[in-house]
Scaffold this active site. Sequence first.
Site, PDB file in Angstrom:
ATOM      1  N   SER A 182       0.834  -1.201   0.000  1.00 54.46           N
ATOM      2  CA  SER A 182       0.000   0.000   0.000  1.00 54.46           C
ATOM      3  C   SER A 182       0.871   1.254   0.000  1.00 54.46           C
ATOM      4  O   SER A 182       1.667   1.451  -0.914  1.00 54.46           O
ATOM      5  CB  SER A 182      -0.966  -0.027   1.182  1.00 54.46           C
ATOM      6  N   ASP A 280      -8.300  -2.978  -7.119  1.00 58.47           N
ATOM      7  CA  ASP A 280      -7.825  -2.721  -5.759  1.00 58.47           C
ATOM      8  C   ASP A 280      -8.933  -2.089  -4.915  1.00 58.47           C
ATOM      9  O   ASP A 280      -9.486  -1.047  -5.276  1.00 58.47           O
ATOM     10  CB  ASP A 280      -6.607  -1.787  -5.825  1.00 58.47           C
ATOM     11  N   HIS A 348      -6.575  -5.876  -1.362  1.00 57.36           N
ATOM     12  CA  HIS A 348      -5.589  -4.814  -1.196  1.00 57.36           C
ATOM     13  C   HIS A 348      -4.477  -5.354  -0.307  1.00 57.36           C
ATOM     14  O   HIS A 348      -4.690  -5.613   0.864  1.00 57.36           O
ATOM     15  CB  HIS A 348      -6.232  -3.583  -0.553  1.00 57.36           C
TER      16      HIS A 348
END
Length: 438
Positions: A182, A280, A348
Amino acid sequence: MKTTTRLLDLTAAMVLLVYAGLSPPIVSGDPGRRVSMTLVRGAAALGAFCLDGSLPAYHLDRGFGAGSDNWLLQFEGGGWCNDVPSCRDRSKTHRGSTRFMTKTAVFTGILSNNASLNPDFYNWNKVRLRYCDGASFAGDTQVGNGTSMLYFRGQRIWNAIILDLLPKGLAKADKALLTGCSAGGLSTFLHCDNFTSYLPKTADVKCMSDAGFFLDAIDVASNRTMRHFYNQLVSLQGVQKNLDPNCTRAFYPEPSLCFFPQYALRFIKTPMFILNSAYDVFQFHHGLVPPSADPTGRWNRCKLNVTACNPHQLDALQGFRTDMLGALMNFFRNSTRGGMFINSCFDHCQSALQETWLSPTSPRIHNMTIANTVGDWYFGRGEDVKEIDCPYPCDKTCHNLIPASTTDSLAPNAPDRKSLGTQLSPFSLAFFTFIFYV
């Protein structure tokens, strides 16, 4: 109404704190290894501080056997902050201070030391870099905050941790992989070439970004929410001077665009692997359909359950996938040393969780798991290791779980709330939300 929203945001933050101290769900039954925190004692001399002035930290799990001279460094994720109030709030949490962090971290997935769960990297030296600056380890300034100071020193934190690790064996690395998830995946793009410069010229150095390919997307209200957010972040935290100068020259007079991986990628010289979902979940909820773009909540049911999306909404999601693949096309066609795994799961971050990295139920493309694909790329076991999944809903290996708690009001610090927080994996967030409330 503002008080209610604030309370909901605080509740979401508490859920994140509960999650941070516990192990993610492991379908293999392996609990993972708990690794102690190391404070960087020499960081103060370099002016390297977390937002609140506390010392930065990392977790080091020593390698063994044939992996003793190999190193894997993983940037922790956790969103960003782009103005003084949101950064001040962040400085009072584990996202802005080591004082509030758990003192051990669970190493699973790509950080596992179990050969059956992480066959290519299990015996390497593995490091998790704790994230406490709010700008993907890239800022370098400070601002007065009333009677105290906010330190935007991510770049110095990165340098301080590397300098602390070099005498512990990193300076003699034979093989090395820089990775992150991330906001940490974005850090990987920003620091990949710099990482290479610290290591021996004979070392085999590569980088892998997980869920860090954040798009300069146009949202469903035809606004560039992410671009606006990043512009503010780069300006506040003094990031521009730490962006690739070749990129900033190419994108003058908008150098902050180089915070986006899609623009910085062509300037990176070190071999790069890009692991990302084409759908995502974080970007779906905060880039494509941020709360500001959907004030009437037309997307709420779709956000909670992709099977509830209407044809128009599915078209928008497919358009997002098309935009992502378009942004990657030059890399796909022309990078001879790069690799990719772009699947069609609503997820994610997939490398740090055992369930998605390597397990009986892991996502697959052409029957290849993420762990197999990354390993083949790193060790040169394939000529062109670039996997792109078919569009949703064709991939039956995906979990496609959207967390029930990810409504707009509970989304932790969405873009138009000034501070953008990293969403947990779908199953994990729903699971720990349940734990919190019971």
